[in-house]
Design a protein around this motif. Structure first.
Motif, mmCIF file in Angstrom:
data_model
loop_
_atom_site.group_PDB
_atom_site.id
_atom_site.type_symbol
_atom_site.label_atom_id
_atom_site.label_comp_id
_atom_site.label_asym_id
_atom_site.label_seq_id
_atom_site.Cartn_x
_atom_site.Cartn_y
_atom_site.Cartn_z
ATOM 1 N N GLN A 2 1.920 1.765 -3.389
ATOM 2 C CA GLN A 2 0.749 1.921 -4.390
ATOM 3 C C GLN A 2 0.843 3.615 -4.311
ATOM 4 O O GLN A 2 0.419 4.328 -5.222
ATOM 5 C CB GLN A 2 -0.595 1.369 -3.939
ATOM 6 C CG GLN A 2 -1.740 1.715 -4.529
ATOM 7 C CD GLN A 2 -2.964 0.967 -4.000
ATOM 8 O OE1 GLN A 2 -2.835 0.085 -3.376
ATOM 9 N NE2 GLN A 2 -4.059 1.199 -4.820
ATOM 10 N N ARG B 197 0.708 -1.215 -0.052
ATOM 11 C CA ARG B 197 0.033 -0.087 0.040
ATOM 12 C C ARG B 197 0.732 1.155 0.176
ATOM 13 O O ARG B 197 0.451 2.219 -0.598
ATOM 14 C CB ARG B 197 -1.096 0.124 1.039
ATOM 15 C CG ARG B 197 -2.036 -1.099 1.220
ATOM 16 C CD ARG B 197 -3.015 -0.959 0.128
ATOM 17 N NE ARG B 197 -3.701 -2.082 -0.023
ATOM 18 C CZ ARG B 197 -4.319 -2.542 -1.269
ATOM 19 N NH1 ARG B 197 -4.574 -1.516 -2.144
ATOM 20 N NH2 ARG B 197 -5.386 -3.273 -1.271
ATOM 21 N N ASN C 219 1.267 6.099 -7.397
ATOM 22 C CA ASN C 219 0.170 6.944 -7.818
ATOM 23 C C ASN C 219 0.844 8.414 -7.928
ATOM 24 O O ASN C 219 0.343 9.273 -8.821
ATOM 25 C CB ASN C 219 -0.839 6.761 -6.877
ATOM 26 C CG ASN C 219 -2.254 7.116 -7.542
ATOM 27 O OD1 ASN C 219 -2.408 8.212 -8.519
ATOM 28 N ND2 ASN C 219 -3.276 6.309 -7.337
#
Length: 669
Positions: free
Chosen positions: A531, A528, A535
């Motif tokens: 991620q 996470r 992003n």
């Protein structure tokens, strides 16, 4: 014959002497009685005039105070001049009242204990009224709290007027008693006069006796009529006719009593008008009002409260206010009140609270309650303003039900999206897989172009579905974070591997690194965290046409947290920037700066929303600083536990410690 005539002459002479002596004695005695009566009547007239003047001045000041409140409510400069003039007039009238009271206290005769008590009572009522008047003038002149000051003045003024009326009425009763004493003295003198007249009648003839008895009866009738009139005035009949038959002194006394009666009539009329205005205010209020004393006994209520609770006025006035409360407050209310009067520890005074009352039928009644206290020389009076909030509670309950229904619908929608996204990933994975296999085979160039476009579109669709799936999991509360050991440099290398080629294709320099002091081994969710970083860096590369994109990690307060470390990640770019007005909604799902952003750069506006949700779920914060045309700076802070391996970034060096290094870069950033 001569003897008889002589006897008659002697008898006549003796009668004349006796009559003259009796007349002289009676005249002297009557003069004494008249002088004493006239002196007392004169003093009573002075008292009556003083009380009449005091009543007129009090009414003038009352009207002046009401005019002050009217002018204060309008609030213009011209009104301020008139207000000052009225204040000066009120002060002058108050000085005249003091002078009249001084004149009243310097009358020649001595006051008995009853008169002294009544005068003291009237003086106390006047002092209370003056205190309310001074406070009212101060509020009106300052033009602050005008409505509260006017209400307080009317309440105190009404009480003071009532007390003044009562004390003046008792004083008038005492004057009537004094008049009765004068009448009794006159009766005694008249009885002696009647005896003398009987003797004179026996000696001098029946005609004189008849005339004297007629005069006495006339005087007695006038005195009795005066007593009856005084009794009627004492009982409150101020419209009685004051004309009676009697001597001139009695007429003069009755004339002054009539003047006092008219003054009292005006004062009572003013008090009744003030009470009528107060009752009108209570009737027009939309809230219920209850007034209680220090024992909790209800002194008065308005019609709104009676309608609210379903009672008649006679059913509540004189009863304890606890009858409007449910248990356990009903049994404990008197204790609450006694504790407050002893400690003055106010818990509900002067603030609105929501409590539950009970109506006549025994049903609960939710109310909004405001209690204020009025303190005077006689103690405290508590006024409660009550508003029925049954309708508001029903609306609140409906809103809560609607909110629960909306939350249930949102959870259902999120679960549906999560399931649908999961089901869509399987066929799209097959499309991308077969497209990649097809690209390995020999095929015409046009067919290869078709396959590449299929693969690119499928990858874009898969990314969108992954974003929707993550957002749906977050909203449904089904996204669980891992807590495993990982190396931070592997996460940063993963970001670099995914985005370096894209940055090179655009001619943008990508710099990723960690400052010295950042632990390499951490405990958390590396997937996470990666991620979020992918992003943010991907967005920076997307919106940067030239220049540089950098991702830097640095530690925060390492020494303050021995078992954990707070890491700060900063992503800077030299891209198009973000307008200030778009920053507040930047992390909202499906939000774009404008419609052209999607057409030019692509995307759905879910990435930043997912980043914010993930960072907050990891216990961190995320934000952005940007300037259009200059670039953007996204930052986030996350607290992670330290791993067992304390190898830091600088300890993994390549043996360059202590060496001089030249760094050359063609980018100004």
């Amino acid at each position: 014959m001569n003897l008889k005539i002589s006897h008659r002459l002697w008898l006549l002479a003796a009668t004349a002497i006796v009559t003259f002596s009796c007349a002289v004695g009676l005249g002297v005695y009557s003069d004494y009685i008249q002088i004493e009566a006239r002196q007392r009547i004169y003093e009573t007239r002075i008292e009556t005039d003083a009380l009449a003047q005091i009543s007129e001045l009090v009414q003038a000041n009352h009207r002046g105070a009401e005019r002050l409140f009217e002018l204060a409510a309008k609030g213009s400069a011209a009104n301020g001049v008139e207000m000052q003039a009225i204040a000066v007039e009120i002060e002058r009238n108050r000085d005249e009242i003091t002078n009249f009271l001084h004149e009243y206290g310097t009358i020649g005769h001595d006051y008995d204990a009853e008169e002294q008590r009544l005068i003291a009572r009237f003086t106390k009522a006047r002092a209370m009224w003056l205190q309310a008047l001074d406070a009212a003038i101060a509020d009106a002149m300052a033009r602050t709290g005008v409505a509260e000051g006017e209400r307080h003045f009317r309440s105190q003024g009404a009480y003071a007027f009532e007390e003044a009326k009562s004390s003046l009425s008792d004083l008038r009763r005492r004057q009537g008693e004094i008049a009765d004493e004068l009448v009794a003295n006159a009766d005694r003198s008249l009885e002696a006069f009647r005896i003398y007249l009987v003797v004179l009648g026996l000696v001098g003839g029946g005609v004189l006796v008849a005339v004297t008895i007629s005069a006495v009866r006339r005087i007695q009738r006038g005195i009795h009529d005066a007593q009856a009139l005084a009794q009627e005035i004492t009982q409150g009949d101020l419209g009685v006719d004051m004309r009676i038959e009697g001597p001139d002194e009695l007429h003069t006394l009755m004339a002054h009593m009539g003047a006092l009666r008219f003054s009292l009539y005006d004062l009572v009329s003013s008090i009744r008008a003030s009470e009528a205005r107060s009752r009108a205010v209570l009737r027009t209020m939309r809230d219920g009002v209850v007034e209680i004393d220090e024992s909790g006994v209800i002194l008065g209520v308005n019609e709104v409260l009676l309608e609210m609770f379903g009672y008649e006025e006679a059913e509540v006035v004189g009863k304890n206010v606890s009858m409007l409360m449910p248990e356990p407050h009903r049994g404990a209310h008197d204790g609450y009140l006694a504790r407050y009067l002893k400690t003055r520890d106010a818990r509900i005074l002067h603030r609105r609270i929501e409590v539950e009352a009970v109506n006549k039928a025994g049903r609960p009644l939710p109310i909004d309650l405001l209690v204020n206290e009025m303190v005077d020389d006689d103690g405290s009076i508590f006024v409660g303003v009550i508003r029925d909030i049954t309708a508001q509670k029903a609306v609140q309950k409906d809103l809560e039900s609607a909110l629960r229904a909306a939350q249930a619908a949102t959870e259902t929608k999120s679960a549906f999206l999560a399931n649908m996204s999961h089901e869509l990933r399987t066929p799209i994975g097959a499309i991308t897989g077969f497209a990649q296999l097809a690209q390995r085979r020999q095929m015409p160039d046009d067919v290869r172009g078709y396959v590449e476009k299929i693969n690119t579109s499928a990858q874009a669709l898969l990314g969108l579905i992954n974003d929707i799936l993550d957002l749906s999991k977050i909203e449904a509360g089904k996204l669980e974070l891992e807590s495993i050991p990982f190396r931070l440099d592997e996460v940063l290398d993963h970001v670099s591997t995914l985005l370096n080629l894209r940055a090179q294709a655009k001619g943008v320099e990508l710099v990723i690194g960690a400052l010295p002091g950042v632990p390499d081994t951490l405990i958390g969710d590396p997937v996470r965290l990666g991620q979020v970083l992918v992003n943010l860096v991907s967005n920076a590369v997307k919106f940067t046409e030239q220049g540089q994109v950098s991702l830097m990690c640095e530690p925060v307060h390492l020494e303050s947290y021995p078992n954990e470390v707070i890491l700060s990640f900063t992503i800077r770019d030299t891209g198009i920037g973000i307008p200030t007005e778009a920053l507040p909604s930047l992390f909202t799902p499906f939000s774009q700066v404008d419609g052209s952003t999607t057409r030019r750069f692509g995307g759905t506006g879910l990435g930043l929303a997912i980043c914010k949700q993930l960072v907050e779920q990891m216990g961190g914060e995320i934000g952005v600083n940007s300037e259009p045309g200059v670039g953007s700076e996204f930052w986030l802070t996350i607290a992670l536990e330290r791993g067992t391996d304390n190898l830091t970034v600088e300890s993994r060096g390549t043996g360059l410690g202590g060496k001089r290094v030249l760094v050359a870069d063609d980018n100004a950033m």
